[in-house]
Design an enzyme around this catalytic site. Structure first.
Site, PDB file in Angstrom:
ATOM      1  N   ASN A  38     -12.545 -88.607  36.450  1.00 19.93           N
ATOM      2  CA  ASN A  38     -12.623 -87.377  37.351  1.00 19.93           C
ATOM      3  C   ASN A  38     -11.231 -86.572  36.985  1.00 19.93           C
ATOM      4  OD1 ASN A  38     -15.070 -87.530  39.054  1.00 19.93           O
ATOM      5  ND2 ASN A  38     -14.088 -89.536  39.270  1.00 19.93           N
TER       6      ASN A  38
ATOM      7  N   PRO B  61     -10.086 -83.419  36.669  1.00 23.58           N
ATOM      8  CA  PRO B  61      -9.459 -82.556  37.542  1.00 23.58           C
ATOM      9  C   PRO B  61      -8.595 -83.241  38.813  1.00 23.58           C
ATOM     10  CG  PRO B  61     -11.595 -81.819  36.980  1.00 23.58           C
ATOM     11  CD  PRO B  61     -11.603 -83.423  36.324  1.00 23.58           C
ATOM     12  N   ASP B  62      -9.215 -84.345  39.441  1.00 22.45           N
ATOM     13  CA  ASP B  62      -8.630 -84.834  40.463  1.00 22.45           C
ATOM     14  C   ASP B  62      -7.489 -85.541  40.226  1.00 22.45           C
ATOM     15  OD1 ASP B  62     -10.846 -84.254  42.072  1.00 22.45           O
ATOM     16  OD2 ASP B  62     -11.676 -86.140  42.012  1.00 22.45           O
ATOM     17  N   HIS B  63      -6.909 -85.805  38.848  1.00 23.20           N
ATOM     18  CA  HIS B  63      -5.722 -86.782  38.481  1.00 23.20           C
ATOM     19  C   HIS B  63      -4.792 -85.678  37.760  1.00 23.20           C
ATOM     20  CE1 HIS B  63      -8.739 -89.830  39.409  1.00 23.20           C
ATOM     21  NE2 HIS B  63      -9.226 -89.527  38.245  1.00 23.20           N
TER      22      HIS B  63
END
Lengths: 410, 406
Positions: free
Chosen positions: B172, B174-176
């Site tokens: 994921n 974009p979350d990281h």
């Protein structure tokens, strides 16, 4: 409607939160996004280039008239000063310039920096009021510190490459130069922490950022999986295999649907109602109890059966139609957008996200900044600088000072 | 008692949860900010229930996914729907410099904790919203996860083999990377501006807009009428440029050849195979044109090599190369990460000694450090209520019994 058109260099722009900060940018492609972020926030970022221009000006792909898209993106808002290392007074001039700045950005390993008398330990000794942000492939220390590297090899060394791709094929690079993004966001955060310290104590320092480590900081939970459960994560293609979740073919590409997570259905009733309302009679079979069960949902049979039902409908609709009608029913669905979809995306257009900026006579639509500030101007202020835009050469640093480039007291 | 950390004295009322938000406040906490997570006992952060768990046993204080994103922070539990819970949240905000949340648009407003309400209390607050699509616009109520943001923002669709479906980054992403760190940059810049002007700031980070910037050059190309396609491991100019099979089960080496000198060094290291002297491969353009054929030749030449030994041999000769490292190689074998002491082991009260990602940069004079493991759910409620908000122990016990604090 397009956003505001910004063309002039040295035009007074509205204040940004980094007003009064001067940044000298000597980075390669690996570090170039850092200065772009600082420029968006109102810092004056000066790209120092050799007489023939930074090699990154020629990076493919390019516009018909030769302007590099990646250079245009990372250099937007910066200024350009020509300083050629073959000039006799280059070192003196560069030192003079660093005296007028709060920050220096570099992105090469320690041996290359030392050869140019730019090792951060030495630079910050000579300029105690300077923050030297050193981005380098493996950091300034350690046995690999001077290994040659590229975007692809750093994704491999940091572990992200190994998590991407289909299991039956080679591991896969994320599109573009994501190491420049990964390094850039961490470096800009580190630079601002050091700047806060500089402005409260008057003391500079250097930041030693390893891109390998920054990539290794982006692995989701892969290292914790090994530590806690003894599991080494492998690449698994487009994502978890579960009925209702994943990529589905539609009329003009794919959509990504999340109809279940962790073996549990999500918005399942809404999906059934949606399909039924579109005349997909087989959708009623999704009511059966087995669709609530983890083992069935995770089976190849289950995901294949769902795919047949869903794609029968999806293949007749565009990704945008599926996106809007699915989301209207509270279903997590997204288009697999391509760049040309994004520049027309109704949400981005309605929010005036893109800013049209003239680049060599071509109006290009730049993505707006990653964030919006209610009380300050943030975002690209101009296109990439013409070579030597700020002054003809470093010999004009004094003239530059006359233009109002004096150092802001810390 | 000074910690010597550069963000000491800054307090963050942290309403973020799940993936992106907590990775934004983590670098602040690791550099000295007092980050206080406001959590719920009844509606716990979903990531507390996400694998991996210590020894594979689930539990709200056992998730490594949660722990890794929440080092150096404190946790309090408040019932924000109870008037006293909301009052305590506002009291905490009044003593904070930063408020951060990543709820869906309108949630903080419904709780009475939106920017306008907070600004009346703290005019100079730095307040960050990070909605998925933005607080306005026709899609502002759309829902999604890290993978749907990656799909909607273009990175997913561009990452893949040209002859197959797109595959994205396998995480994921974009979350990281873009969303938490763009958010941290915005907060830090606003803190700097506040010191200069005394003004607070309302920051809106729309996760779609933030992630779209990861493919910035492709958007400029689209705007100039040029299409960008999936290109697997190809580079626009370099060849060979790819990930090549080595000896052993699923072992690979990434190799990138940009110059003639690198080409000469590569072919010499591979034992000067006959194809190395072909005149059509003597220039970068020629190699780039023959890249598919070169990939086949490379794979046949590398498949007997140990990936680490090949990378060591090539890099010594100036050719960018690296074995494709998995978590075991990164954590247990990579000499560079070991030299740099990258991984941090922290002793967590429930999970025991556990591995946390190190900070990928070091400030020479004021370095950050992971000051402590992730907090247990509500571990610091009493301390924060009594020591910071000045509540007396009897009131705390009474509110605790009512479930308002915990």
């Amino acid at each position: 409607m397009d956003g505001m058109v910004v063309t002039m260099i040295l035009t007074p722009a509205p204040d940004g939160p980094l007003e009064g900060i001067r940044v000298i940018d000597l980075t390669t492609r690996l570090g170039a996004y850092t200065g772009r972020l600082l420029s968006d926030l109102g810092a004056e970022v000066i790209r120092v280039e050799p007489r023939e221009g930074a090699p990154e000006r020629n990076n493919a792909p390019r516009m018909e008239d030769g302007i590099s898209f990646s250079f245009a993106f990372t250099e937007a808002g910066k200024q350009s000063l020509i300083a050629d290392s073959s000039d006799a007074d280059y070192a003196v001039q560069l030192e003079h310039l660093l005296d007028t700045a709060q920050m220096l950005l570099t992105s090469e390993g320690p041996a290359l920096l030392r050869a140019r008398d730019l090792h951060p330990e030495d630079v910050t000794d000579r300029h105690p009021g300077l923050v030297h942000v050193s981005i380098s492939p493996f950091g300034l220390t350690g046995q690999y510190a001077d290994r040659p590297a590229s975007d692809l090899t750093l994704l491999a060394a940091g572990g992200l490459l190994g998590l991407a791709g289909d299991p039956d094929r080679e591991p896969l690079r994320a599109w573009g130069n994501q190491t420049s993004v990964i390094a850039g966001v961490h470096a800009a955060a580190a630079a601002l922490i050091a700047l806060l310290s500089l402005e409260s104590t008057g003391r500079g320092q250097f930041v030693d950022l390893s891109v390998q480590e920054a990539v290794a900081h982006s692995l989701e939970n892969a290292v914790q999986y090994l530590d806690l459960e003894g599991v080494v994560r492998k690449r698994v293609g487009a994502g978890p295999a579960e009925a209702g979740t994943g990529l589905f073919q539609c009329a003009d590409g794919w959509v990504y649907l999340v109809g279940g997570l962790g073996g549990r259905p999500l918005a399942w009733e809404s999906i059934i109602e949606w399909l039924t309302a579109q005349g997909v009679n087989e959708a009623r079979t999704l009511d059966a109890d087995k669709w609530q069960e983890r083992t069935w949902r995770r089976s190849l049979e289950g995901s294949t059966a769902f795919r047949q039902i869903f794609e029968k409908f999806a293949r007749t609709r565009t990704k945008q139609e599926l996106y809007e009608s699915g989301q209207g029913r509270g279903i997590s669905i997204a288009p697999v957008a391509m760049p040309e979809d994004l520049i027309n995306d109704p949400q981005l257009v309605a929010r005036d996200f893109f800013r049209t900026i003239d680049v060599g006579g071509n109006p290009l639509r730049f993505p707006g900044p990653p964030y919006r500030f209610a009380n300050a101007y943030v975002g690209p202020r101009s296109g990439p600088p013409a070579l030597g835009s700020a002054t003809e050469s470093l010999a004009d640093v004094d003239a530059a000072a006359d233009l109002g480039y004096e150092r802001t007291p810390a | 008692m000074s910690t010597g950390l550069p963000l000491e004295g800054i307090r963050v009322a942290d309403f973020t949860w799940v993936g992106a938000g907590p990775f934004l406040t983590k670098p602040l906490a690791d550099h000295g900010a007092d980050v206080i997570k406001i959590e719920s006992k009844t509606r716990t952060d979903p990531i507390r229930s996400m694998a991996p768990f210590r020894d594979g046993q689930s539990g709200i204080n056992r998730s490594g996914y949660f722990a890794n994103r929440n080092s150096s922070k404190r946790s309090i539990c408040l019932d924000l729907k109870h008037p006293d819970g909301k009052r305590l949240a506002l009291e905490l905000i009044a003593k904070s410099d930063v408020v951060a949340n990543n709820y869906t648009p309108g949630t903080m407003e419904r709780l009475g904790l939106g920017y306008e309400a907070v600004r009346r209390l703290r005019p100079d607050i730095i307040y960050l919203d990070m909605p998925m699509q933005g607080n306005s616009g026709p899609h502002c109520d759309y829902r999604g996860y890290g993978l749907t943001i990656a799909a909607a923002s273009g990175l997913f669709g561009l990452s893949g083999y040209p002859d197959r479906l797109p595959v994205g980054t396998g995480t994921n992403y974009p979350d990281h990377v873009p969303n938490p760190l763009h958010g941290a940059i915005a907060v830090l810049a606003a803190l700097r501006n506040r010191r200069r002007t005394g003004q607070g700031e309302h920051i809106e980070l729309a996760q779609l807009e933030s992630t779209v910037n990861t493919i910035g050059p492709a958007l400029l190309a689209a705007s100039a009428g040029q299409q960008t396609e999936r290109a697997a491991n190809d580079d626009p100019v370099a060849a060979p440029h790819g990930v090549y099979r080595c000896a052993g089960e699923d072992k690979w080496c990434a190799i990138a050849v940009f110059t003639d000198a690198q080409w000469d060094a590569l072919t010499l290291a591979l034992g000067a195979p006959a194809w190395a002297s072909r005149p059509d491969l003597a220039s970068p353009e020629g190699r780039r044109n023959a890249r598919r054929e070169l990939d086949v030749l490379m794979n046949s030449a590398t498949q007997t090599w140990d990936a680490d030994r090949l990378a060591a041999t090539l890099t010594t000769e100036g050719v960018p190369a690296s074995a494709v490292l998995d978590a075991d190689a990164l954590l247990n074998h990579d000499p560079q990460l070991r030299d740099r002491n990258h991984w941090i082991r922290l002793d967590h009260p429930v999970m025991g000694p556990s591995i946390y990602d190190g900070i990928p940069y070091q400030l020479s004079r004021t370095p950050g450090r992971l000051r402590g493991p992730a907090p247990l759910l509500g571990a610091d409620t009493r301390e924060v209520c009594q020591d910071l908000l000045g509540m007396d122990p009897e009131t705390f016990d009474s509110l605790n019994q009512q479930g308002v604090v915990g």
